[in-house]
Write an enzyme that holds these catalytic residues in place. Structure first.
Site, mmCIF file in Angstrom:
data_model
loop_
_atom_site.group_PDB
_atom_site.id
_atom_site.type_symbol
_atom_site.label_atom_id
_atom_site.label_comp_id
_atom_site.label_asym_id
_atom_site.label_seq_id
_atom_site.Cartn_x
_atom_site.Cartn_y
_atom_site.Cartn_z
ATOM 1 N N PHE A 125 0.844 -1.184 0.000
ATOM 2 C CA PHE A 125 0.000 0.000 0.000
ATOM 3 C C PHE A 125 0.888 1.246 0.000
ATOM 4 O O PHE A 125 1.913 1.282 0.698
ATOM 5 C CB PHE A 125 -0.907 -0.014 1.237
ATOM 6 C CG PHE A 125 -2.089 0.897 1.110
ATOM 7 C CD1 PHE A 125 -3.163 0.547 0.308
ATOM 8 C CD2 PHE A 125 -2.125 2.108 1.777
ATOM 9 C CE1 PHE A 125 -4.255 1.379 0.184
ATOM 10 C CE2 PHE A 125 -3.209 2.951 1.660
ATOM 11 C CZ PHE A 125 -4.283 2.594 0.856
ATOM 12 N N ASP A 202 2.273 -6.165 6.931
ATOM 13 C CA ASP A 202 1.045 -5.395 7.062
ATOM 14 C C ASP A 202 -0.114 -6.356 6.807
ATOM 15 O O ASP A 202 -0.283 -6.851 5.688
ATOM 16 C CB ASP A 202 1.028 -4.237 6.057
ATOM 17 C CG ASP A 202 -0.151 -3.290 6.267
ATOM 18 O OD1 ASP A 202 -1.173 -3.737 6.828
ATOM 19 O OD2 ASP A 202 -0.064 -2.125 5.852
ATOM 20 N N TYR A 227 -10.621 -1.761 10.537
ATOM 21 C CA TYR A 227 -11.880 -1.244 9.979
ATOM 22 C C TYR A 227 -12.308 -1.949 8.697
ATOM 23 O O TYR A 227 -13.329 -1.608 8.113
ATOM 24 C CB TYR A 227 -11.798 0.273 9.748
ATOM 25 C CG TYR A 227 -10.610 0.746 8.942
ATOM 26 C CD1 TYR A 227 -10.571 0.611 7.562
ATOM 27 C CD2 TYR A 227 -9.536 1.356 9.572
ATOM 28 C CE1 TYR A 227 -9.483 1.057 6.827
ATOM 29 C CE2 TYR A 227 -8.444 1.810 8.853
ATOM 30 C CZ TYR A 227 -8.425 1.660 7.478
ATOM 31 O OH TYR A 227 -7.333 2.100 6.753
ATOM 32 N N LYS A 228 -11.534 -2.945 8.255
ATOM 33 C CA LYS A 228 -11.917 -3.672 7.050
ATOM 34 C C LYS A 228 -12.725 -4.907 7.445
ATOM 35 O O LYS A 228 -13.874 -4.809 7.857
ATOM 36 C CB LYS A 228 -10.677 -4.020 6.236
ATOM 37 C CG LYS A 228 -9.861 -2.808 5.773
ATOM 38 C CD LYS A 228 -8.647 -3.219 4.971
ATOM 39 C CE LYS A 228 -7.712 -2.043 4.684
ATOM 40 N NZ LYS A 228 -8.321 -1.021 3.816
ATOM 41 N N ARG A 382 -12.537 -3.953 -7.459
ATOM 42 C CA ARG A 382 -12.337 -4.843 -6.310
ATOM 43 C C ARG A 382 -13.698 -5.228 -5.725
ATOM 44 O O ARG A 382 -14.542 -4.374 -5.468
ATOM 45 C CB ARG A 382 -11.511 -4.173 -5.218
ATOM 46 C CG ARG A 382 -10.071 -3.915 -5.564
ATOM 47 C CD ARG A 382 -9.227 -3.655 -4.329
ATOM 48 N NE ARG A 382 -9.862 -2.779 -3.352
ATOM 49 C CZ ARG A 382 -9.314 -2.452 -2.177
ATOM 50 N NH1 ARG A 382 -8.142 -2.958 -1.830
ATOM 51 N NH2 ARG A 382 -9.917 -1.650 -1.347
#
Length: 422
Positions: A125, A202, A227-228, A382
């Site tokens: 990322f 990560d 939060y995913k 996605r």
């Protein structure tokens, strides 16, 4: 497609996790397939937040620190530790992923003066790359960027050659955010250990959907968000993991109040905590932490073993539609077919991916359901497979819409402008 719809209904009827869908607030006017950016709201989280605001803050005020707030970070951290199968004293929940990565890299460099470079790759990322670049500049050491080209899949042999050549610290995303490629985490950990290199993982795009065992995989260091797939809510605190034997070697680069060994003695002399609390800084974010009590419990109850199994089944069902229908419409599947080499989102590309995405989210025909996916440049759609609440019929619906949008050339009614969050 009728045959495929029947298959979806049959798979949903046999889904061992179907009851967990009822634990979340799912919008009636849309299908939500964007859980790899933000998970949905758990119903019981509302009660948790209301209790924290109305009772603990509203009525109990300062006494809530002694009654419940001081220990809340440890309670949440223990829950997260059980999800990644680590010792409970190896995880701290707080701050953001970027801040935790910053603290972790700096603490490693400060404890090991012989390290002369930091590496990441083009699958990571961007914000991780920004952090690595900045720290390398501050420490006046080399920053390396490994680029695998346009395939969006790691060349493991090239990576190993790079590790041997550079050694130092390497920062990798367990699951790549664009194509959902998953690294062989245990293999890389062992290789780094045998070649005097340090790897930081990560876990943001894997935790909560992919089965992670940091002990079995011999992970020494990791960070990630909540939060995913963990459904902690917008801006919910991230976590940092350090294996116990490595923790003793590190000193946090930030001397915060709560990282002090005895913060409530208010000493003028700083004495760092010997525990994972050394990576705590200021006052814990109680409102954000309170959202995680319920959401993490749901994941723990479901088990990452079953979540991983359902993720595989959801993907396989999509592939059957892709092979029969989507491939001939010039969609390209970017996510690896091998279940051991992928995470829990689907990445497909199309030359009209952006305008197709806009049609999915905001249909031209108001009678059609909005299907929320997300877009990543260049030309990547996605689709999140969040096993707690994604159904097989959801996958059927998004596939059918993709087919119709292309066949009916609906995307031509959309422009190329990009505004806001995508």
């Amino acid at each position: 497609m009728d045959r495929l719809k029947k298959i979806a209904k049959n798979l949903d009827s046999k889904d061992d996790l179907s009851e967990f869908r009822e634990k979340f607030i799912l919008p009636e006017d849309k299908i939500y397939l964007d859980g790899n950016s933000l998970g949905v709201l758990a119903k019981d989280t509302i009660d948790d937040i209301n209790h924290t605001i109305k009772e603990e803050w509203g009525n109990n005020l300062i006494s809530s620190w002694n009654r419940s707030w001081i220990i809340l970070p440890r309670i949440v951290s223990r829950k997260l530790a059980s999800i990644i199968k680590s010792n409970e004293d190896e995880v701290y929940v707080g701050s953001s992923t970027s801040i935790n990565l910053f603290k972790l890299i700096k603490s490693i460099l400060q404890s090991n003066k012989s390290i002369n470079n930091i590496t990441t790759d083009n699958l990571n990322f961007p914000s991780d790359k920004y952090i690595c670049e900045l720290i390398a500049k501050d420490f006046k050491i080399d920053f390396n960027f490994l680029d695998y080209g346009n395939d969006l899949i790691a060349d493991i042999e090239k990576l190993k050659e790079f590790i041997i050549e550079k050694r130092g610290i390497i920062v990798l995303s367990h699951v790549a955010y664009k194509c959902s490629y998953r690294y062989p985490i245990k293999e890389i950990n062992k290789f780094c250990r045998n070649n005097n290199a340090i790897v930081i993982w990560d876990l943001s795009h894997s935790i909560g959907a992919v089965n992670i065992d940091v002990d079995l995989s011999q992970v020494d260091y990791a960070v990630g968000c909540t939060y995913k797939y963990l459904n902690g809510g917008p801006g919910s605190p991230a976590f940092i993991y350090v294996r116990e034997q490595e923790l003793r070697k590190l000193k946090s680069p930030i001397r915060g109040w709560f990282s002090h060994d005895k913060p409530f003695e208010y000493s003028d002399e700083y004495k760092e905590s010997n525990s994972i609390e050394k990576f705590s800084n200021g006052t814990p974010h109680i409102l954000s932490l309170s959202t995680l009590k319920t959401s993490l419990d749901i994941t723990i109850e479901a088990t990452t073993d079953l979540l991983n199994i359902k993720s595989v089944k959801l993907f396989d069902y999509f592939v059957s539609i892709y092979t029969d229908e989507l491939k001939k419409l010039n969609f390209k599947l970017l996510t690896p077919i091998d279940k051991s080499k992928r995470g829990s989102h689907i990445a497909i590309s199309h030359k009209e991916a952006w305008r197709i995405s806009k049609c999915l989210i905001n249909p031209i025909d108001n009678d059609k359901l909005s299907i929320v996916i997300d877009f990543r440049p260049k030309n990547i759609i996605r689709i999140a497979l969040t096993p707690l609440y994604t159904s097989f019929e959801d996958i059927y619906s998004v596939s059918k819409r993709l087919i119709n949008i292309v066949n009916e050339e609906e995307y031509k009614q959309k422009d190329y402008s990009i505004e806001g969050v995508t």
